[in-house]
Motif scaffolding. Structure first.
Motif, PDB file in Angstrom:
ATOM      1  N   LEU A 255      30.170 -20.850  -9.553  1.00  0.00           N
ATOM      2  CA  LEU A 255      30.873 -19.436  -9.805  1.00  0.00           C
ATOM      3  C   LEU A 255      32.279 -19.376 -10.312  1.00  0.00           C
ATOM      4  O   LEU A 255      33.205 -20.193 -10.120  1.00  0.00           O
ATOM      5  N   VAL A 257      35.774 -17.118 -10.322  1.00  0.00           N
ATOM      6  CA  VAL A 257      36.518 -16.166  -9.748  1.00  0.00           C
ATOM      7  C   VAL A 257      37.761 -15.765 -10.325  1.00  0.00           C
ATOM      8  O   VAL A 257      38.428 -16.697 -10.841  1.00  0.00           O
ATOM      9  N   ARG A 307      25.295 -19.970  -1.936  1.00  0.00           N
ATOM     10  CA  ARG A 307      25.494 -19.268  -2.936  1.00  0.00           C
ATOM     11  C   ARG A 307      25.768 -17.591  -2.757  1.00  0.00           C
ATOM     12  O   ARG A 307      26.848 -17.109  -2.665  1.00  0.00           O
ATOM     13  N   GLU A 308      24.629 -17.107  -2.225  1.00  0.00           N
ATOM     14  CA  GLU A 308      24.741 -15.794  -1.649  1.00  0.00           C
ATOM     15  C   GLU A 308      25.746 -15.417  -0.808  1.00  0.00           C
ATOM     16  O   GLU A 308      26.550 -14.384  -0.849  1.00  0.00           O
ATOM     17  N   VAL A 311      29.163 -15.711  -2.419  1.00  0.00           N
ATOM     18  CA  VAL A 311      29.583 -14.548  -3.315  1.00  0.00           C
ATOM     19  C   VAL A 311      29.818 -13.186  -2.714  1.00  0.00           C
ATOM     20  O   VAL A 311      30.828 -12.405  -2.865  1.00  0.00           O
ATOM     21  N   GLN A 315      33.468 -11.324  -2.730  1.00  0.00           N
ATOM     22  CA  GLN A 315      33.483 -10.057  -3.154  1.00  0.00           C
ATOM     23  C   GLN A 315      33.743  -9.108  -2.059  1.00  0.00           C
ATOM     24  O   GLN A 315      34.458  -7.992  -2.362  1.00  0.00           O
ATOM     25  N   VAL A 321      33.769 -11.819  -8.952  1.00  0.00           N
ATOM     26  CA  VAL A 321      33.002 -13.364  -9.053  1.00  0.00           C
ATOM     27  C   VAL A 321      31.903 -13.178 -10.110  1.00  0.00           C
ATOM     28  O   VAL A 321      31.180 -12.023 -10.142  1.00  0.00           O
ATOM     29  N   THR A 323      29.067 -15.545 -12.972  1.00  0.00           N
ATOM     30  CA  THR A 323      28.317 -16.818 -13.248  1.00  0.00           C
ATOM     31  C   THR A 323      28.768 -17.110 -14.591  1.00  0.00           C
ATOM     32  O   THR A 323      28.601 -16.299 -15.550  1.00  0.00           O
TER      33      THR A 323
END
Ligand SMILES: Nc1ncnc2c1ncn2[C@@H]1O[C@H](COP(=O)(O)OP(=O)(O)OP(=O)(O)O)[C@@H](O)[C@H]1O
Ligand SMILES: [Mg+2]
Length: 340
Positions: A255, A257, A307-308, A311, A315, A321, A323
């Motif tokens: 990810l 940022v 991951r979810e 993120v 956020q 954020v 990929t």
């Protein structure tokens, strides 16, 4: 002021036509330093040649201080060109003339009295920091010094616009910085509008107020540095703050940022990242000051399963954020596809 209005340049080749400039519209206000970046074949050299009318645009206008250069008849075009000072890749000095006479040359050929031309040339050499090298011949000057003489010569005719075509591509970075410092100093001292064509983002970072990304003959993105750099995820934002390459762990997600100090303090961001938990790792990151604001980008590496959640957490905190993309293919040629 430089204004390009729907500028097109189409080349005919045996295999078809190439739209090297495909509808470029761009305004560079008085006193601004604007960078044009783009990959090989994007149309940068064609743009410079159309700006100086060395190449006639197929259609569209090139306005310098409101005068449409493309509409000028040949004789007036020669005068019109005096509004444009040109700095070339490798200085392009006369080897047989010393620095002073190189700078004075454009004045002498346009009829200025020799003594006045020499006085003006000395002033300009002072401006670029070479006042004490007036008697030196190009062979006795370093590459950076020759480039600075080239800048002084470009200013001799009092142009309102300075065009720099890859001014630093033949120089190492320390020398490039010096030359860019001189361009900045000249810009501030006499308020001249500057357009720099470059393939080096570092050049844009150091001197430009605003930037355009040229690709396949079109402007893909543009704006003041402070704006494009916070257009997170955009090509220019990524290119302006490059990240070092980081290893990619198997079965993990990457990810990116991004943030600016207008929205966050760096301490806050680091705390947020540290609080993500042991299933995330910071792989690479950079924090810089650009256009007066601190901007940063980090690449973090998380377990696929997390991951979810990660993120969502970032956020929710208000961070941008994304990929990360695969690095672009730098060798891909931009202008090869000819249209029949
Ligand atoms: N005289 C010409 N005749 C035909 N095609 C041309 C001509 N000049 C340029 N082109 C084509 O126009 C496109 C843009 O070329 P240009 O030289 O402006 O790119 P560039 O951005 O300066 O690239 P580089 O960074 O490699 O110098 C390319 O596809 C090139 O092949
Ligand atoms: Mg070129």
């Amino acid at each position: 002021m430089i204004e390009l209005i729907d500028l097109r340049k189409v080349f005919r080749t045996p295999t078809g036509t190439i739209a090297a400039l495909d509808g470029i519209s761009l305004t560079v206000p008085d006193g601004e330093i604007h960078g044009i970046v783009g990959p090989s074949g994007a149309g940068k050299s064609t743009l410079i040649r159309c700006l100086t009318l060395l190449e006639r645009p197929t259609s569209g206008s090139v306005l310098i201080d409101g005068t449409d250069m493309a509409a000028l008849p040949a004789r007036q075009l020669r005068q019109g060109r005096q509004r444009i000072g040109m700095v070339f890749q490798a200085g392009n000095l006369f080897d047989s003339r010393n620095a002073l006479n190189n700078v004075a040359y454009p004045l002498v050929v346009t009829g200025t009295k020799k003594s006045a031309a020499r006085a003006r040339a000395q002033e300009l050499l002072d401006l670029v920091g070479l006042g004490d090298r007036a008697d030196s011949y190009p062979a006795q000057l370093s590459g950076g010094q020759r480039q600075r003489v080239g800048i002084a010569r470009a200013l001799a005719g009092n142009p309102s616009v300075l065009l720099c075509d890859e001014p630093s591509s033949a120089l190492d970075w320390a020398t490039t910085r010096q030359v860019l410092e001189v361009i900045k100093r000249v810009n501030q001292a006499i308020g001249i509008t500057v357009l720099i064509i470059t393939h080096e983002m570092a050049v844009v970072r150091q001197v430009c107020d605003s930037v355009s990304l040229l690709a396949k003959g079109k402007i893909e993105q543009r704006g003041p540095l402070g704006e494009v750099v916070t257009d997170y995820g955009s090509q220019l934002a990524r290119d302006l703050i490059p990240l070092a390459t980081a290893p990619v762990g198997a079965a993990r997600a990457q990810l990116e940022v991004s943030f600016s100090s207008a929205d966050f303090s760096i301490r806050e961001v680091l705390r947020l990242l540290a609080d993500l938990g042991s299933d995330t790792a910071i792989e690479t990151g950079t924090i810089e000051t650009l256009a007066g604001q601190r901007v940063g980008r980090f690449q973090i590496d998380v377990d696929q399963d997390s991951r979810e959640r990660v993120v969502a957490q970032l956020q929710a905190a208000g961070l941008h954020v994304a990929t990360p993309e695969a690095p672009p293919d730098l060798l891909a040629d931009q202008g090869e596809e000819a249209q029949p």
